[in-house]
Design a protein around this motif. Structure first.
Motif, PDB file in Angstrom:
ATOM      1  N   ARG A 295       2.658  19.350   5.405  1.00  0.00           N
ATOM      2  CA  ARG A 295       1.575  19.830   5.938  1.00  0.00           C
ATOM      3  C   ARG A 295       1.599  20.594   6.748  1.00  0.00           C
ATOM      4  NH1 ARG A 295      -2.125  16.594   2.918  1.00  0.00           N
ATOM      5  NH2 ARG A 295      -2.984  15.940   5.346  1.00  0.00           N
ATOM      6  N   GLY A 296       2.238  20.211   8.593  1.00  0.00           N
ATOM      7  CA  GLY A 296       2.611  20.398   9.402  1.00  0.00           C
ATOM      8  C   GLY A 296       3.672  21.007   9.591  1.00  0.00           C
ATOM      9  N   GLY A 297       4.527  21.086   8.810  1.00  0.00           N
ATOM     10  CA  GLY A 297       5.801  22.228   8.718  1.00  0.00           C
ATOM     11  C   GLY A 297       6.699  21.419   9.406  1.00  0.00           C
TER      12      GLY A 297
ATOM     13  N   ASP B  86       6.130  14.058  19.041  1.00  0.00           N
ATOM     14  CA  ASP B  86       4.761  13.990  19.918  1.00  0.00           C
ATOM     15  C   ASP B  86       3.676  14.419  18.501  1.00  0.00           C
ATOM     16  OD1 ASP B  86       5.949  12.898  21.679  1.00  0.00           O
ATOM     17  OD2 ASP B  86       5.541  14.533  23.412  1.00  0.00           O
ATOM     18  N   ARG B  87       4.172  15.925  18.535  1.00  0.00           N
ATOM     19  CA  ARG B  87       2.975  16.736  16.939  1.00  0.00           C
ATOM     20  C   ARG B  87       2.485  15.418  15.708  1.00  0.00           C
ATOM     21  NH1 ARG B  87       4.258  20.826  13.564  1.00  0.00           N
ATOM     22  NH2 ARG B  87       1.822  21.628  12.473  1.00  0.00           N
ATOM     23  N   ALA B  88       3.345  15.434  15.685  1.00  0.00           N
ATOM     24  CA  ALA B  88       3.777  14.555  13.904  1.00  0.00           C
ATOM     25  C   ALA B  88       2.795  13.347  14.657  1.00  0.00           C
ATOM     26  CB  ALA B  88       5.862  13.171  13.883  1.00  0.00           C
TER      27      ALA B  88
ATOM     28  N   GLU C 133      -4.584  11.547  10.849  1.00  0.00           N
ATOM     29  CA  GLU C 133      -4.917  11.591   9.156  1.00  0.00           C
ATOM     30  C   GLU C 133      -5.287   9.822   8.580  1.00  0.00           C
ATOM     31  OE1 GLU C 133      -3.905  11.693   4.890  1.00  0.00           O
ATOM     32  OE2 GLU C 133      -4.008  13.642   6.751  1.00  0.00           O
ATOM     33  N   PHE C 134      -5.044   9.077   9.604  1.00  0.00           N
ATOM     34  CA  PHE C 134      -5.428   7.577   9.631  1.00  0.00           C
ATOM     35  C   PHE C 134      -6.868   7.566  10.290  1.00  0.00           C
ATOM     36  CE2 PHE C 134      -1.422   7.946   8.080  1.00  0.00           C
ATOM     37  CZ  PHE C 134      -1.468   6.763   7.068  1.00  0.00           C
ATOM     38  N   ASP C 135      -6.990   8.333  10.919  1.00  0.00           N
ATOM     39  CA  ASP C 135      -8.701   7.909  11.655  1.00  0.00           C
ATOM     40  C   ASP C 135      -8.460   6.971  12.892  1.00  0.00           C
ATOM     41  OD1 ASP C 135     -10.005  10.436   9.805  1.00  0.00           O
ATOM     42  OD2 ASP C 135     -10.335   9.008   9.044  1.00  0.00           O
ATOM     43  N   LEU C 136      -7.031   6.845  13.256  1.00  0.00           N
ATOM     44  CA  LEU C 136      -6.916   5.252  14.090  1.00  0.00           C
ATOM     45  C   LEU C 136      -7.782   5.777  15.575  1.00  0.00           C
ATOM     46  CD1 LEU C 136      -3.646   5.564  13.775  1.00  0.00           C
ATOM     47  CD2 LEU C 136      -4.886   3.895  12.615  1.00  0.00           C
ATOM     48  N   HIS C 137      -8.666   7.051  15.554  1.00  0.00           N
ATOM     49  CA  HIS C 137      -9.388   6.933  16.672  1.00  0.00           C
ATOM     50  C   HIS C 137     -11.210   6.400  16.225  1.00  0.00           C
ATOM     51  CE1 HIS C 137     -10.287  10.697  13.627  1.00  0.00           C
ATOM     52  NE2 HIS C 137     -12.087  10.500  14.446  1.00  0.00           N
ATOM     53  N   ALA C 138     -11.658   6.120  15.625  1.00  0.00           N
ATOM     54  CA  ALA C 138     -12.761   5.348  14.661  1.00  0.00           C
ATOM     55  C   ALA C 138     -12.165   3.451  14.720  1.00  0.00           C
ATOM     56  CB  ALA C 138     -12.672   6.436  13.684  1.00  0.00           C
TER      57      ALA C 138
ATOM     58  N   ARG D 160       0.833  -1.778   0.159  1.00  0.00           N
ATOM     59  CA  ARG D 160       0.048  -0.236  -0.317  1.00  0.00           C
ATOM     60  C   ARG D 160       0.903   1.337   0.333  1.00  0.00           C
ATOM     61  NH1 ARG D 160      -4.639  -0.545   4.830  1.00  0.00           N
ATOM     62  NH2 ARG D 160      -4.848   1.294   3.776  1.00  0.00           N
ATOM     63  N   PRO D 161       1.419   1.920  -1.453  1.00  0.00           N
ATOM     64  CA  PRO D 161       2.272   2.321  -1.278  1.00  0.00           C
ATOM     65  C   PRO D 161       1.669   4.143  -0.429  1.00  0.00           C
ATOM     66  CG  PRO D 161       1.939   1.798  -3.882  1.00  0.00           C
ATOM     67  CD  PRO D 161       1.477   0.617  -2.829  1.00  0.00           C
ATOM     68  N   GLU D 162       0.656   3.733  -0.778  1.00  0.00           N
ATOM     69  CA  GLU D 162      -0.689   5.398  -0.461  1.00  0.00           C
ATOM     70  C   GLU D 162      -0.330   5.629   0.696  1.00  0.00           C
ATOM     71  OE1 GLU D 162      -3.295   2.341   0.021  1.00  0.00           O
ATOM     72  OE2 GLU D 162      -1.297   2.554  -1.308  1.00  0.00           O
ATOM     73  N   ILE D 163       0.019   4.854   1.535  1.00  0.00           N
ATOM     74  CA  ILE D 163       0.340   5.159   2.679  1.00  0.00           C
ATOM     75  C   ILE D 163       1.689   5.584   3.370  1.00  0.00           C
ATOM     76  CG2 ILE D 163       1.008   3.976   5.238  1.00  0.00           C
ATOM     77  CD1 ILE D 163      -1.109   1.900   4.624  1.00  0.00           C
ATOM     78  N   SER D 164       2.345   5.263   2.477  1.00  0.00           N
ATOM     79  CA  SER D 164       3.989   6.235   2.507  1.00  0.00           C
ATOM     80  C   SER D 164       3.601   7.519   2.518  1.00  0.00           C
ATOM     81  CB  SER D 164       5.060   5.451   2.096  1.00  0.00           C
ATOM     82  OG  SER D 164       5.588   4.411   2.558  1.00  0.00           O
ATOM     83  N   ALA D 165       2.406   8.009   1.336  1.00  0.00           N
ATOM     84  CA  ALA D 165       2.799   9.240   0.687  1.00  0.00           C
ATOM     85  C   ALA D 165       1.749   9.775   1.615  1.00  0.00           C
ATOM     86  CB  ALA D 165       1.739   8.835  -0.785  1.00  0.00           C
ATOM     87  N   ARG D 166       0.634   9.691   2.495  1.00  0.00           N
ATOM     88  CA  ARG D 166      -0.257  10.485   3.069  1.00  0.00           C
ATOM     89  C   ARG D 166      -0.032  10.780   4.237  1.00  0.00           C
ATOM     90  NH1 ARG D 166      -5.745   7.329   3.959  1.00  0.00           N
ATOM     91  NH2 ARG D 166      -6.092   9.170   5.619  1.00  0.00           N
ATOM     92  N   MET D 167       1.598   9.890   4.917  1.00  0.00           N
ATOM     93  CA  MET D 167       2.277  10.303   5.398  1.00  0.00           C
ATOM     94  C   MET D 167       3.146  11.158   5.721  1.00  0.00           C
ATOM     95  SD  MET D 167       5.215   7.612   7.162  1.00  0.00           S
ATOM     96  CE  MET D 167       5.866   7.686   8.942  1.00  0.00           C
TER      97      MET D 167
END
Length: 395
Positions: free
Chosen positions: A349-351, A374-376, A383-388, A336-343
């Motif tokens: 975006r977060g600088g 910690d911020r990362a 980003e990956f909605d892991l709270h859900a 799933r190369p899209e995971i690396s791309a999204r990461m």
């Protein structure tokens, strides 16, 4: 039924907590269980002993350092046995040698060679509650050895397997394994169930719930692990022997290390560096040969040990100790190369600028500045909605 329970340092961090553990052991014993408890050193005892060693020696001898560090677990077990006696039951404490932990001679990160828990089994047959020191064993020369940081987990799993059990309970100060460290990511969600491979990837990426070697032992000997809170009776997280269907696997979680140094050496081959670290009980994480130099990481190893190992091999290590790492763990990440791309996109975006990116079949990791680890972790968890709760999650 025989049970093997392991209690971490925070679980036995004070006399009051030790007495609470003793009460739990006595209650189980009176319910008819044959009880073995593997204990860590109390609170920050091991860190304090390491600090004292480096206060008196620049390079403490590994043999003597192991002899020093083994004191912490022995103290916990002796005190717990006294607390059990105070409650009206019989208890006996065993150190690593007495409990039958036989290791190689690699001080600081010894490997278990065999188990001979004869005295443990005999004491159980005689009706004792058995307290066993975690983290330590004995070499062929009858010297004390230690099993690496967090080695009490491995002690408990190995003992459970040697006693023929298919389950080991790990009691800690958190109620299970989470999608991220809840102290860093408040929205982190407790996981009901994981496979051994998923837990192994989390542990290797920095999740401090379980030692990596312990998970490997559990997988090899088909032992289920139940990670649960010392302070409640609630169910925790089950780490079971089931296989993961990689192509359908969900992202397991985000793990981090606030300190994960990157080292640079010149004039040494990858084999030489790896061998030098192995003699100090440290292992290579990732290695990047470049023109005229070699960059590498050694996750979990003390910086002074890595520097000393390189010095003994005849080189000087340059250290970037202002870095940490954050990882997205997913058994399917290789497909799933899209995971690396999204990461990488969410960090940009977060600088946050990654200094090093590495990947394995089970995770993608980025080295970033210590001050933004910690911020990362929070950004990636969101980003990956892991709270859900994922659709169709097992358990």
């Amino acid at each position: 039924m025989t049970v093997v329970w392991k209690f971490g340092g925070t679980s036995v961090g004070s006399p009051e907590k030790l007495r609470a553990v003793a009460r739990r052991l006595v209650e189980a014993h009176r319910q008819g269980h044959r009880v073995v408890a593997v204990l860590s050193a109390m609170g920050d005892t091991t860190d304090d002993l390491v600090r004292r060693a480096y206060e008196v020696a620049v390079r403490p001898q590994p043999r003597e350092l192991d002899a020093l560090l083994s004191v912490g677990e022995a103290t916990s077990c002796a005190l717990a046995a006294m607390a059990v006696h105070e409650l009206g039951e019989r208890a006996i404490s065993f150190n690593g040698r007495q409990a039958g932990f036989h290791t190689d001679d690699a001080h600081g990160n010894a490997s278990l060679l065999r188990m001979d828990p004869q005295r443990v089994a005999q004491a159980l047959d005689e009706g004792f509650i058995v307290l066993v020191t975690g983290y330590q064993g004995t070499s062929s020369g009858d010297d004390v050895t230690t099993l690496g940081r967090g080695g009490s987990d491995a002690s408990a799993i190995a003992l459970a397997a040697a006693l023929g059990l298919q389950q080991c309970d790990i009691y800690t100060d958190v109620p299970g394994v989470f999608t991220a460290d809840p102290r860093v990511v408040p929205a982190a969600r407790r996981l009901d169930r994981l496979g051994h491979e998923e837990m192994l990837q989390l542990a290797e990426a920095g999740a401090q719930v379980l030692q990596t070697r312990a998970v490997e032992l559990a997988a090899k000997h088909r032992v289920d692990i139940h990670v649960r809170s010392t302070f409640t009776a609630a169910e925790g997280t089950w780490i079971r022997r089931e296989a993961t269907v990689f192509e359908q696997a969900h992202i397991t979680g985000v793990a981090h290390r606030r300190r994960d140094a990157v080292y640079t050496v010149r004039g040494l081959s990858p084999a030489t560096v790896s061998g030098a670290l192995a003699q100090r009980g440290a292992a290579i994480g990732s290695m990047m040969p470049e023109a005229g130099r070699l960059r590498f990481t050694a996750p979990g190893a003390e910086v002074q040990d890595v520097v000393a190992a390189v010095a003994e091999a005849g080189a000087v290590a340059e250290v970037r100790d202002d870095l940490g790492s954050v990882s997205v763990v997913c058994p399917a990440v290789g497909n799933r190369p899209e995971i690396s791309a999204r990461m990488l996109a969410v960090l940009e975006r977060g600088g946050i600028e990654p200094q090093l990116v590495t990947s394995t079949p089970g995770r993608v990791s980025c080295h970033v500045g210590t001050e933004v680890v910690d911020r990362a972790a929070e950004l990636l968890h969101d980003e990956f909605d892991l709270h859900a709760e994922p659709v169709g999650e097992r358990g």
